[in-house]
Motif scaffolding. Structure first.
Motif, PDB file in Angstrom:
ATOM      1  N   GLN A  13     -31.871 -19.438  11.778  1.00 12.25           N
ATOM      2  CA  GLN A  13     -31.862 -19.107  10.352  1.00 12.25           C
ATOM      3  C   GLN A  13     -32.056 -20.371   9.535  1.00 12.25           C
ATOM      4  N   ASN A  44     -37.886 -19.487  16.109  1.00 10.18           N
ATOM      5  CA  ASN A  44     -37.396 -18.752  17.276  1.00 10.18           C
ATOM      6  C   ASN A  44     -36.001 -18.166  17.027  1.00 10.18           C
ATOM      7  N   GLY A  45     -35.826 -17.525  15.870  1.00 14.53           N
ATOM      8  CA  GLY A  45     -34.562 -16.881  15.547  1.00 14.53           C
ATOM      9  C   GLY A  45     -33.584 -17.750  14.791  1.00 14.53           C
TER      10      GLY A  45
END
Length: 941
Positions: free
Chosen positions: A181, A178-179
C-alpha cells in the motif's frame, strides 16, 4: 519563516529597518540646494551686515518620501515570498510519482521537474522509498527504491511529443508494488484527458494510497493545432486550448521546408471559447510551399502542424474546344467544370486561344491536372510535351463533344480507341431510350459512391471493345457501355468522360455527383505539380522516418526507435511509440503524422470521478511568487519622483520648456524646408503610354472590313481583293451595312480579331501555310471568328467527290492541323438561308459545290435543322469561287464570267455573300420565331 501566508527569503535584512530614525534625522539636516539669484547691490550689503546663519531644513513630505524609498529597498532585499510551499508526505508507505511527460508538458517541464524534485527531497528526508513512472515512455522501472535513484531517473527524462499512455504506466506501478500500500501517490498531470472518459484517478485510487495528490499547472499554455485547410483564398487553421477562461490572441506563422517563415496570420479565442479558427492570407503559389504551421511564442509539438503533399491545392488547367459566350456562360463547356472544382482547386486558363501557345504556357505552370472539354485535334508539336507531362505524373481529363467525335481514331491522348461519330439515344433513327448510370465498380476513385439518381445520358462517344476495357472503365451506363475510362501512362493517367461537359449530352454536369467525381479524380493527381522534365516520382510500400518532431516542435533527422509507416494505414494510424509524429518518406515525397488527429479537442482532466478525496495542488513556481521585483519597481518610481521634485525646486523646468520650444521651432523649420524642396522638385511626368500601331487599330475598328488571306500569288490575291471590294459595294447599295476597304492578311503577323469573317482562297501552287499561321487561325476560330475556305475547284471536280482536286488536297493538309467540328451542307431552314435573302442554294462563279458548315447538334424528326445554336459556324467550305463571282474592275464591271454565263447566278452569288455577312454579324437572330410571319409572307404562303 514559513508560518504565514508569505515568508521572507532573507529575514535578517529586516533588521535594517531600525536605521530608519537615523535616516530621518540625516535627511532633515540635509536641505535641498538653494537657488542662487545674483543681484549686485546685495554683495555690498553682505559685506556690511554680519549675522549668524542657520541652515534651512528639507520639507517634511520630502523627508517622508525618502524614508519610504529606504523602506522599500530594505523590504525588497529581504525578498518576501507569497504562498510558499508547505506540503508534507505520508510516511505510511512508499512515495509513488506518476508523471506526465507528454507534449502538453513541454512548456513548463522545468517546473514539473522542480516539483518532483521537491517531493523526492521530502521523501529522502523521511527515508521513504520512491517509485517513479512516466506516462510517455514505452517502458518504466517502477520498483520502489532510494530517493537518489529516483532523482537520477527524473533528470534523465524529458517531455515527449506523444499522447500519454497512463494505463500502461499505472499497470507497471501496480506490478512493482505487488500489493504494497503506497503512502502518497502524487500524479503530476498535464491536465488533459488522454482519452474519452479518462479514469486514471480511479485506477490510482484502486491502489488504496493513504493520500492521493493531483498536481497540475493552470493549463494556460496548453494549445494545439487540430486542422489546416488550404482554401480557395487563404489558409484556415483550427486550434484548441485547455483553459478558455480569458480571451487570447495568437500569431500564426507558415514555414517552408527550410524552416524559413514565408507568411503570417492570426487566430483569436474569445472568453470561454476553446476552439477557434484563424487564417493565413497568401497567394496560391506561396501557400503550396507551406511545410508546417506554428503558433508564435508557444514551442511544443502540438503547436506545430506538419503538412505534406496531400495538403496542397492542385493546380488545374482548363482548355476548351470553343470560346465562352460572356452573355450566356452556362452554355460554355467549361462553366460546369469551373463551378464544380473552384472550391477544391486553383483553376487556370490560357491567355490565348492558340493551342500551340497556350499548351506550353500551361505546362510551364506545372499543373497537376489538365482538363480538355471537347478538344479534337491538337497542334502536332503539342503531343510530345503533353505525353511527357503525363508520364511524369500528370493527369489529363478529357470530355467528349462534336470535335472529339470527329477527331481521328488514332489520337494518342485518348485512353481507349473510339468509334467515329457519336451514339444518340432517343433520336428519330434510334430505338434506344436515354440511359441511366450503372453502379460504380468496386475499384477506381468512384468506389463507394452511390449510383447517381435522375441522371440520363442522351449522347455519348463509344469505345471499341478490347479485352481490358472493363478493367479500365471507372463508370458505365446501365447497358454496359463505358461512361468514364482511364489509361495509365507510367506515373500519370488519361481519363475520358464519354459525354460532353455541358448538359447537352447528359444530365451529369448539373448533378451533385459531377462535383464529387471531378473532386476525386483531381485528388488522385500529384499535388506538387508536374513538369515535362524527367522527374517521374518514385513510390515505395513502406515509408521510413524522414524527419521526426521533438517535444519543442522542432524537426530532427534522428529516427531513434521509430518504425516505417505503412501508407495504407495513414488514414487510421495515430502518433504512438512506434510511429512518433513527424514526416515519413523521403525528400521526393512524404506524409505528415501530427501529434493529435484532425478535429480533436482538448478537455480538462476531471478529478471528481473518483470516490477517494483528491488533494489538488499547483506546480512549484505557479502559486508561490516573490514580491522582490514589485518592491524594487516601486523604489525606482519613488526615486524618480524625488529627482523630479528636486529639479522642480531648483527651477530646471522653465529652462526645459524653453529648450522644448526651441526644438519644436527647429523641427517646424526643417519640415517647411522639406516641403519647399518637394514642391520645387516635382516628380517626372509620366511617359507617353501611346503605343505604335494605334492608328491602324482605330482604322480597323471604325468600320467593318472584309478580310482575305494573302496567298502570295498575285493573280489569286488580286481576285480576292476585287471580289471582297465588289461584295462591299453590293452591301453598301443593298443593306445598311457600309463596309470599309478589304484588308489582306498575313495570319502569322496581323491581328485577326478585328474581322468577323476571313476569306481564304485555296491554291495548291501557293506556299503551304506555316504551323504558326495555322495555329493562329485555329485560335481565331475558337474565339468566335469564321474562316471561309474556297477551293475554287467546282469546275474541276464536276461532281466527282472521290478524288479531290489539287486545291482540295491542299485544303485537307491545312485542315489536318485544325481542330474543327463535324461538317454538313447547309440544311434546309438554316439561318444562312434566311438571314437577309431567302436562298435555297449558295452559288458563286460556279454552282455545283455545296456550302459546308458546322453540323447541328440536334435535328427534328423531319430532318430540318433546329436553329437553337447560339453562335455561328467557325468554318465554311465551298468550291464555288465566291470571290471570282464578286470581283469587279475599276469601272464596276465583272472581271470573270460565271460558269455557265448567267447574270442571275452572279446576282445570287452576291446575295449569298450578303447572307453570309448578315449571319456573321447577327448570328441566329433570324431564327427567332418573331420572324416567321414575315418569312411566310415573302414565300407567298
Amino acid at each position: 519563516m514559513s508560518g504565514l501566508s508569505f515568508a521572507f527569503a532573507s529575514p535578517a535584512i529586516l533588521g535594517a529597518l531600525i536605521l530608519l530614525p537615523a535616516i530621518w534625522w540625516l535627511l532633515r539636516l540635509t536641505p535641498p540646494h538653494p537657488r542662487a539669484e545674483v543681484f549686485p547691490p546685495l554683495r555690498i550689503l553682505a559685506t556690511i551686515l554680519k549675522r549668524e546663519e542657520t541652515p534651512a531644513r528639507s520639507p517634511w513630505w520630502l523627508t517622508l518620501l525618502r524614508m519610504a524609498l529606504a523602506a522599500l529597498v530594505i523590504l525588497a532585499i529581504a525578498n518576501p515570498m507569497f504562498n510558499p510551499r508547505t506540503n508534507t508526505l505520508s510516511s505510511s508507505g512508499p512515495l509513488v510519482l506518476l508523471i506526465d511527460n507528454s507534449w502538453a508538458t513541454a512548456s513548463d517541464w522545468e517546473r514539473r521537474v522542480q516539483t518532483a524534485d521537491a517531493l523526492i527531497d521530502d521523501a529522502d528526508a523521511k527515508g521513504i522509498p520512491v517509485s517513479i513512472a512516466f506516462t510517455a515512455e514505452q517502458s518504466n522501472d517502477t520498483t520502489p527504491g532510494a530517493a537518489t535513484a529516483a532523482r537520477d531517473k527524473l533528470h534523465a527524462i524529458n517531455s515527449r511529443p506523444l499522447v500519454p499512455d497512463r494505463q500502461r504506466a499505472t499497470q507497471a506501478i501496480e506490478a512493482a508494488l505487488n500489493g504494497t500500500q503506497p503512502g502518497t501517490i502524487a500524479f503530476l498531470s498535464d491536465g488533459v484527458e488522454s482519452k474519452d472518459k479518462d479514469d486514471i484517478l480511479n485506477q490510482l485510487a484502486a491502489l488504496k494510497p493513504n493520500e492521493l495528490r493531483l498536481i497540475q499547472g493552470d493549463g494556460s499554455d496548453v494549445l494545439a493545432i487540430i486542422g489546416a485547410n488550404n482554401a480557395a483564398n487563404d489558409m484556415t487553421v483550427t486550434a484548441t486550448r485547455l483553459n478558455g477562461s480569458s480571451p487570447l490572441r495568437l500569431g500564426l506563422t507558415a514555414l517552408d521546408n527550410q524552416g524559413r517563415p514565408i507568411a503570417a496570420g492570426s487566430l483569436n479565442f474569445s472568453s470561454g471559447q476553446t476552439v477557434a479558427t484563424g487564417s493565413i492570407a497568401a497567394p496560391f503559389e506561396m501557400r503550396n510551399d507551406f511545410a508546417r504551421i506554428s503558433i508564435d511564442r508557444h514551442a511544443s509539438a502540438s503547436t506545430v502542424h506538419l503538412l505534406d503533399d496531400g495538403f496542397k491545392r492542385r493546380r488545374v488547367a482548363l482548355l476548351s474546344g470553343q470560346s465562352a459566350d460572356e452573355f450566356q456562360p452556362i452554355l460554355s463547356p467549361l462553366y460546369y467544370i469551373q463551378r464544380a472544382l473552384q472550391p477544391y482547386a486553383d483553376l487556370i486558363q490560357p491567355n490565348s486561344a492558340d493551342l500551340a501557345k497556350s499548351i506550353p504556357e500551361l505546362l510551364a505552370g506545372n499543373p497537376s491536372v489538365i482538363i480538355m472539354a471537347d478538344v479534337g485535334r491538337l497542334p502536332q508539336e503539342s503531343y510530345g510535351p503533353l505525353q511527357q507531362w503525363i508520364q511524369n505524373g500528370g493527369t489529363l481529363v478529357r470530355f467528349a463533344g462534336p470535335r472529339l467525335a470527329a477527331a481521328p481514331a488514332e489520337d494518342p491522348l485518348v485512353p481507349v480507341t473510339l468509334r467515329q461519330g457519336e451514339r444518340t439515344f432517343g433520336g428519330a433513327l434510334s430505338w434506344a431510350e436515354p440511359q441511366p448510370l450503372a453502379d460504380f465498380p468496386a475499384f477506381g476513385p468512384f468506389a463507394g459512391m452511390p449510383k447517381p439518381a435522375n441522371v440520363l445520358v442522351k449522347r455519348q462517344v463509344l469505345a471499341e471493345p478490347t479485352p481490358d476495357l472493363a478493367e479500365r472503365t471507372w463508370a458505365s451506363l446501365a447497358d454496359g457501355t463505358p461512361l468514364v475510362t482511364e489509361q495509365q501512362m507510367k506515373a500519370g493517367r488519361i481519363v475520358l468522360f464519354h459525354v460532353s461537359a455541358e448538359p447537352q449530352w447528359s444530365d451529369l454536369p448539373i448533378s451533385g455527383d459531377f462535383v464529387e467525381m471531378l473532386r476525386r479524380i483531381v485528388q488522385l493527381s500529384r499535388s506538387g505539380g508536374v513538369t515535362t522534365g524527367n522527374n517521374a516520382p518514385k513510390t515505395s510500400e513502406a515509408m521510413p522516418p524522414y524527419r521526426l518532431l521533438t517535444a519543442k516542435g522542432a524537426l530532427t533527422s534522428e529516427a531513434g526507435n521509430a518504425r516505417p509507416l505503412e501508407p495504407n494505414n495513414k488514414g487510421t494510424i495515430a502518433a504512438n511509440f512506434d510511429n512518433p509524429p513527424g514526416l515519413y518518406g523521403s525528400e521526393e515525397g512524404f506524409v505528415a503524422l501530427n501529434v493529435l488527429p484532425d478535429g480533436a479537442q482538448l478537455k480538462p482532466l476531471d478529478a471528481s470521478t473518483t470516490s477517494l478525496s483528491v488533494a489538488q495542488e499547483g506546480l512549484i513556481g505557479g502559486e508561490a511568487w516573490s514580491a522582490k521585483p514589485i518592491l524594487f519597481t516601486m523604489a525606482f518610481l519613488v526615486l524618480l519622483a524625488d529627482s523630479l521634485i528636486v529639479l522642480f525646486m531648483n527651477g530646471a523646468f522653465p529652462r526645459l520648456r524653453k529648450s522644448a520650444r526651441t526644438a519644436a521651432t527647429g523641427a517646424a523649420m526643417l519640415l517647411l524646408a522639406v516641403s519647399v524642396a518637394t514642391f520645387l522638385h516635382p516628380g517626372n511626368a509620366s511617359a507617353d503610354d501611346s503605343k505604335p500601331g494605334d492608328d491602324t487599330i482605330f482604322s480597323r475598328l471604325d468600320k467593318t472590313h472584309l478580310a482575305y488571306v494573302v496567298t502570295g500569288e498575285s493573280e489569286v490575291d488580286h481576285i480576292s481583293e476585287r471580289g471582297l471590294a465588289g461584295l462591299s459595294d453590293f452591301l453598301t447599295y443593298r443593306t445598311t451595312l457600309e463596309p470599309g476597304p478589304p484588308v489582306g492578311l498575313d495570319p502569322t503577323k496581323d491581328e485577326l480579331a478585328f474581322y468577323p469573317i476571313i476569306y481564304w482562297p485555296i491554291s495548291a501552287t501557293a506556299p503551304m501555310p506555316s504551323n504558326d499561321a495555322i495555329n493562329r487561325i485555329d485560335a481565331y476560330m475558337r474565339n468566335g471568328g469564321t474562316v471561309l475556305f474556297d477551293t475554287r475547284d467546282a469546275i474541276d471536280t464536276m461532281g466527282d467527290n472521290t478524288t479531290p482536286s489539287p486545291n482540295g488536297q491542299r485544303l485537307q493538309a491545312i485542315l489536318a492541323n485544325l481542330d474543327i467540328p463535324a461538317l454538313e451542307p447547309v440544311p434546309k431552314g438554316h439561318v444562312l438561308t434566311k438571314s437577309f435573302y431567302l436562298l435555297s442554294s449558295f452559288p458563286g462563279r460556279y454552282a455545283d459545290s455545296p456550302l459546308w458548315i458546322e453540323a447541328r447538334q440536334d435535328t427534328r424528326g423531319d430532318g430540318n435543322a433546329v436553329t437553337s445554336a447560339d453562335g455561328v459556324t467557325p468554318i465554311m467550305i465551298t468550291g464555288n469561287d465566291f470571290a471570282g463571282a464578286w470581283a469587279i474592275g475599276d469601272n464596276g464591271s465583272p472581271l470573270l464570267p460565271t460558269v455557265p454565263p448567267d447574270e442571275t447566278q452572279r446576282e445570287y452569288a452576291y446575295r449569298t455573300g450578303v447572307n453570309i455577312m448578315m449571319y456573321m454579324l447577327t448570328g441566329n437572330y433570324k431564327a427567332d420565331q418573331v420572324h416567321i410571319p414575315d418569312i411566310l409572307e415573302r414565300l407567298g404562303q
